[in-house]
Design a protein around this motif. Structure first.
Motif, PDB file in Angstrom:
ATOM      1  N   LEU A 136       7.979   9.876  11.499  1.00 32.78           N
ATOM      2  CA  LEU A 136       6.602   9.385  11.286  1.00 32.78           C
ATOM      3  C   LEU A 136       6.066   8.725  12.567  1.00 32.78           C
ATOM      4  N   MET A 155       0.856  -1.187   0.000  1.00 32.58           N
ATOM      5  CA  MET A 155       0.000   0.000   0.000  1.00 32.58           C
ATOM      6  C   MET A 155       0.892   1.237   0.000  1.00 32.58           C
ATOM      7  N   ARG A 156       0.341   2.375  -0.396  1.00 32.70           N
ATOM      8  CA  ARG A 156       1.138   3.618  -0.306  1.00 32.70           C
ATOM      9  C   ARG A 156       1.130   4.140   1.122  1.00 32.70           C
ATOM     10  N   GLY A 157       0.088   3.826   1.853  1.00 32.80           N
ATOM     11  CA  GLY A 157      -0.040   4.324   3.220  1.00 32.80           C
ATOM     12  C   GLY A 157      -0.205   3.179   4.201  1.00 32.80           C
ATOM     13  N   ALA A 158      -0.833   3.482   5.339  1.00 34.84           N
ATOM     14  CA  ALA A 158      -0.897   2.509   6.436  1.00 34.84           C
ATOM     15  C   ALA A 158      -2.307   1.934   6.597  1.00 34.84           C
ATOM     16  N   VAL A 192      -3.722   5.076   4.741  1.00 35.10           N
ATOM     17  CA  VAL A 192      -3.698   6.446   5.259  1.00 35.10           C
ATOM     18  C   VAL A 192      -2.251   6.900   5.318  1.00 35.10           C
ATOM     19  N   ARG A 193      -1.973   8.066   4.740  1.00 32.95           N
ATOM     20  CA  ARG A 193      -0.585   8.547   4.727  1.00 32.95           C
ATOM     21  C   ARG A 193      -0.367   9.646   5.749  1.00 32.95           C
ATOM     22  N   ALA A 194       0.618   9.424   6.622  1.00 35.59           N
ATOM     23  CA  ALA A 194       1.008  10.464   7.571  1.00 35.59           C
ATOM     24  C   ALA A 194       1.856  11.478   6.803  1.00 35.59           C
ATOM     25  N   GLY A 238       4.883  -2.952   4.987  1.00 38.82           N
ATOM     26  CA  GLY A 238       3.784  -2.011   5.198  1.00 38.82           C
ATOM     27  C   GLY A 238       3.785  -1.493   6.622  1.00 38.82           C
ATOM     28  N   ARG A 239       2.682  -0.836   6.936  1.00 37.83           N
ATOM     29  CA  ARG A 239       2.547  -0.245   8.279  1.00 37.83           C
ATOM     30  C   ARG A 239       1.150  -0.519   8.815  1.00 37.83           C
ATOM     31  N   SER A 269       9.711  -2.283   6.002  1.00 39.07           N
ATOM     32  CA  SER A 269       9.753  -1.654   4.688  1.00 39.07           C
ATOM     33  C   SER A 269       9.361  -2.622   3.584  1.00 39.07           C
ATOM     34  N   ASP A 270       8.876  -2.069   2.462  1.00 38.54           N
ATOM     35  CA  ASP A 270       8.671  -2.927   1.291  1.00 38.54           C
ATOM     36  C   ASP A 270       9.884  -2.838   0.367  1.00 38.54           C
TER      37      ASP A 270
END
Ligand code: AMP
Length: 260
Positions: free
Chosen positions: A172, A114-117, A135-137, A221-222, A189-190
């Protein structure tokens, strides 16, 4: 202050992203350095780079970083156990921990990153509205002084080469941990050749675990574990509340949970 953000893609797939929170005089330099980063990522040359500069309207919250705690796990099994035990110590139910670990292990968006968490509640529900994006911080940074202290501490531990990774993750994690409703964060990390990850929370600090996946594995991911949140309010804080880390809270080795 201004939020300067970069994201780079190739063939529609995310390659890299980074951001700064800077004064007006620093905008040009930060645009230049973020452009350099976009064009030199080990995942390849992007065919699309977006750089945005945006005035930050709400007041910036200054924070001390979470302390960095170095775990000495020697392989992935030990690393995953350390993550599991830390999350249990923080009161997260075992089935949520298991679900989070397998999502990151298998790629949380149908096998892809994913781009976010992910946002996960204490019943194991995923609360992020878009499961592909997450969701991106954003809107966060660290002052040069605090980053300098982090550099010095990392080099004292022989970890200088990980400075950029640790700095960005610590910023972050500190922001996420400071938001009401966050119980903990799990991340690896990816990036296929970066095997380290962390569990972070206000109670434990940022526990860096050197192995959370095998070298060459591009899944990661996160997960933000939350309790009792108002979803839109929480996401708004994660995405929009500007945070500047202006103090570094130090680094130490992990011994056991009683000393945290
Ligand atoms: P990275 O540590 O940059 O390799 O990112 C690892 C994973 O964390 C990515 O695959 C995303 O799922 C997620 N991620 C990256 N950046 C952010 C961000 N700013 N906010 C929330 N999640 C992120």
């Amino acid at each position: 202050m201004y939020s300067v953000r970069m994201r780079a893609e190739k063939g529609g797939r995310h390659i890299s992203g980074a951001e700064r929170l800077v004064s007006e005089e620093e905008i040009q330099d930060s645009v230049q350095s973020l452009t350099g980063r976009a064009l030199s990522h080990e995942r390849g040359k992007p065919d699309f780079v977006n750089i945005s500069v945006e005035a930050v309207k709400s007041p910036v919250k200054n924070l001390a970083s979470l302390p960095v705690i170095l775990h000495n796990a020697g392989n992935v099994m030990e690393g995953r156990n350390a993550a599991r035990r830390t999350l249990e110590f923080l009161g997260i139910p075992g089935f949520c921990i298991q679900k989070a670990l397998s999502l990151l292990e298998n790629g949380p968006s149908d096998g892809q990153s994913m781009r976010g968490a992910i946002i996960m509640d204490m019943q194991g529900n995923r609360l992020e509205p878009d499961r592909e994006r997450g969701v991106r911080a954003t809107r966060m940074d660290i002052t040069e002084k605090a980053a300098g202290e982090l550099t010095k501490s990392l080099s004292g531990k022989g970890l200088s080469s990980y400075f950029t990774h640790v700095k960005e993750a610590l910023v972050l994690a500190t922001k996420v941990a400071s938001i009401d409703g966050t119980v903990a964060e799990l991340c690896w990390s990816d990036d296929p050749y970066y095997t380290a990850g962390y569990v972070a929370s206000g109670r434990t600090g940022y526990i860096r675990i050197p192995y959370l996946k095998e070298n060459g594995d591009s899944h990661g991911g996160r997960v933000f574990f939350v309790d009792n949140i108002n979803i839109p309010g929480y996401i708004n804080e994660i995405e929009n509340k500007p945070v500047l880390i202006d103090r570094f809270a130090g680094i130490r080795e992990f011994t056991d949970f009683h000393t945290i």
